[in-house]
Write a protein that holds these residues in place. Structure first.
Motif, PDB file in Angstrom:
ATOM      1  N   ILE A   4       0.831  -1.206   0.000  1.00 36.91           N
ATOM      2  CA  ILE A   4       0.000   0.000   0.000  1.00 36.91           C
ATOM      3  C   ILE A   4       0.862   1.252   0.000  1.00 36.91           C
ATOM      4  CG2 ILE A   4      -1.717   1.321   1.301  1.00 36.91           C
ATOM      5  CD1 ILE A   4      -2.848  -1.283   2.312  1.00 36.91           C
ATOM      6  N   ILE A   5       1.882   1.267   0.879  1.00 38.85           N
ATOM      7  CA  ILE A   5       2.784   2.427   0.922  1.00 38.85           C
ATOM      8  C   ILE A   5       4.234   1.956   0.995  1.00 38.85           C
ATOM      9  CG2 ILE A   5       1.117   3.935   2.069  1.00 38.85           C
ATOM     10  CD1 ILE A   5       2.678   3.416   4.688  1.00 38.85           C
ATOM     11  N   GLU A   6       5.125   2.883   0.640  1.00 43.23           N
ATOM     12  CA  GLU A   6       6.553   2.711   0.868  1.00 43.23           C
ATOM     13  C   GLU A   6       7.009   3.813   1.816  1.00 43.23           C
ATOM     14  OE1 GLU A   6       8.687   2.591  -2.777  1.00 43.23           O
ATOM     15  OE2 GLU A   6       7.849   0.640  -3.386  1.00 43.23           O
ATOM     16  N   ILE A   7       8.020   3.495   2.617  1.00 48.53           N
ATOM     17  CA  ILE A   7       8.452   4.410   3.674  1.00 48.53           C
ATOM     18  C   ILE A   7       9.920   4.735   3.521  1.00 48.53           C
ATOM     19  CG2 ILE A   7       8.690   4.674   6.187  1.00 48.53           C
ATOM     20  CD1 ILE A   7       6.390   2.705   6.496  1.00 48.53           C
ATOM     21  N   ASP A   8      10.267   5.989   3.741  1.00 50.52           N
ATOM     22  CA  ASP A   8      11.661   6.418   3.734  1.00 50.52           C
ATOM     23  C   ASP A   8      11.917   7.264   4.988  1.00 50.52           C
ATOM     24  OD1 ASP A   8      14.263   6.876   2.913  1.00 50.52           O
ATOM     25  OD2 ASP A   8      13.706   8.703   1.805  1.00 50.52           O
ATOM     26  N   PRO A   9      12.811   6.823   5.842  1.00 54.37           N
ATOM     27  CA  PRO A   9      13.685   5.644   5.788  1.00 54.37           C
ATOM     28  C   PRO A   9      12.920   4.355   6.069  1.00 54.37           C
ATOM     29  CG  PRO A   9      13.974   6.768   7.869  1.00 54.37           C
ATOM     30  CD  PRO A   9      13.067   7.640   7.067  1.00 54.37           C
ATOM     31  N   LYS A  10      13.540   3.228   5.731  1.00 52.79           N
ATOM     32  CA  LYS A  10      12.840   1.955   5.798  1.00 52.79           C
ATOM     33  C   LYS A  10      13.023   1.212   7.121  1.00 52.79           C
ATOM     34  CE  LYS A  10      13.128   1.180   0.795  1.00 52.79           C
ATOM     35  NZ  LYS A  10      11.700   1.409   0.565  1.00 52.79           N
ATOM     36  N   ILE A  11      14.172   1.455   7.819  1.00 55.91           N
ATOM     37  CA  ILE A  11      14.471   0.648   9.003  1.00 55.91           C
ATOM     38  C   ILE A  11      14.661   1.502  10.250  1.00 55.91           C
ATOM     39  CG2 ILE A  11      16.046  -1.027  10.031  1.00 55.91           C
ATOM     40  CD1 ILE A  11      16.698  -1.987   7.212  1.00 55.91           C
ATOM     41  N   ILE A  12      15.537   2.521  10.161  1.00 56.15           N
ATOM     42  CA  ILE A  12      15.886   3.331  11.334  1.00 56.15           C
ATOM     43  C   ILE A  12      15.596   4.803  11.043  1.00 56.15           C
ATOM     44  CG2 ILE A  12      17.724   4.085  12.885  1.00 56.15           C
ATOM     45  CD1 ILE A  12      19.081   1.421  12.475  1.00 56.15           C
ATOM     46  N   LEU A  13      14.871   5.419  11.936  1.00 61.09           N
ATOM     47  CA  LEU A  13      14.547   6.837  11.827  1.00 61.09           C
ATOM     48  C   LEU A  13      15.576   7.623  12.644  1.00 61.09           C
ATOM     49  CD1 LEU A  13      12.453   8.839  10.682  1.00 61.09           C
ATOM     50  CD2 LEU A  13      11.178   8.568  12.817  1.00 61.09           C
ATOM     51  N   GLU A  14      16.422   8.397  11.950  1.00 57.95           N
ATOM     52  CA  GLU A  14      17.485   9.130  12.631  1.00 57.95           C
ATOM     53  C   GLU A  14      17.005  10.524  13.019  1.00 57.95           C
ATOM     54  OE1 GLU A  14      20.881   9.146  10.077  1.00 57.95           O
ATOM     55  OE2 GLU A  14      21.572   7.180  10.763  1.00 57.95           O
TER      56      GLU A  14
END
Length: 227
Positions: A4-14
């Motif tokens: 449905i969606i893609e996320i950036d960043p994918k793993i760790i939010l700095e």
């Protein structure tokens, strides 16, 4: 459900941070569907973060930037291990109330993604200071543990010595009581023997007197007969 969606960043939010200032991060959501979708963002530490927007709709093939900032200044010793959960699903109704919309959703229709978070200091010196602070905290915990274990061992050793001393003192008391009882026993034993001896002498004295009386009577009788 995925896709449905893609996320950036994918793993760790700095989170970009400076010492004693608010930290900030940016999250981008991409709607990969041609249909409008709804999203909702949650965190494990809601009192620590401000998420704008935390819920909303994204048109087909469009994106949404999410601004996330801390609600308090960040210190070098700040514990920072929050997690973020992004939920998304297709908008299949004209419901405008997002709270009601999400309450009516079936879990199987929701795409769920989780992100970890960490601090990234803009000033390299702050980053180094944070690492030193964490190292110091770790060493301090190790030292506290060592001191506690040492104190605990000494306490157990002292308790053992104290218990041994108490046992020795108790044994000494028992020995003293036994010796006293033994002395009392000898005293009463001697007293009984003395009483027995006195009784025997008294009995022998009575027998002697009786024999003497018999002799005197015999002599008197013999004298009378001789007359």
């Amino acid at each position: 459900m995925q896709g449905i969606i893609e996320i950036d960043p994918k793993i760790i939010l700095e989170f970009m941070a400076e010492e004693n200032r608010f930290a900030h991060a940016q999250l981008t959501l991409y709607n990969v569907q041609s249909q409008q979708i709804a999203f909702k963002i949650k965190t494990t530490v809601p009192q620590m973060f401000q998420v704008k927007p935390s819920v909303g709709f994204i048109d087909g093939n469009q994106s949404q930037i999410i601004e996330i900032s801390t609600t308090q200044a960040i210190g070098l010793d700040q514990k920072f291990d929050a997690k973020f959960q992004i939920n998304a699903c297709l908008r299949d109704s004209n419901e405008q109330d997002l709270n009601q919309f999400w309450r009516s959703r079936d879990q199987s229709t929701i795409q769920t993604t989780q992100l970890k978070s960490k601090l990234k200091y803009q000033n390299p010196q702050d980053q180094q200071n944070q690492q030193q602070q964490q190292q110091t905290t770790g060493d301090s915990k190790i030292l506290e543990s060592s001191v506690f274990n040492s104190s605990h061992s000494e306490s157990r050793m002292f308790k053992s010595i104290k218990d041994d001393n108490q046992k020795d003192e108790l044994v000494k008391q028992y020995k003293d009581q036994l010796e006293k009882l033994s002395q009392e026993y000898q005293f009463f034993k001697q007293k009984v023997q003395q009483e027995q001896f006195n009784s025997l002498q008294k009995k022998e004295s009575i027998n002697t007197k009786q024999a003497l009386i018999f002799v005197i009577i015999a002599l008197v009788i013999g004298y009378i007969i001789g007359k």
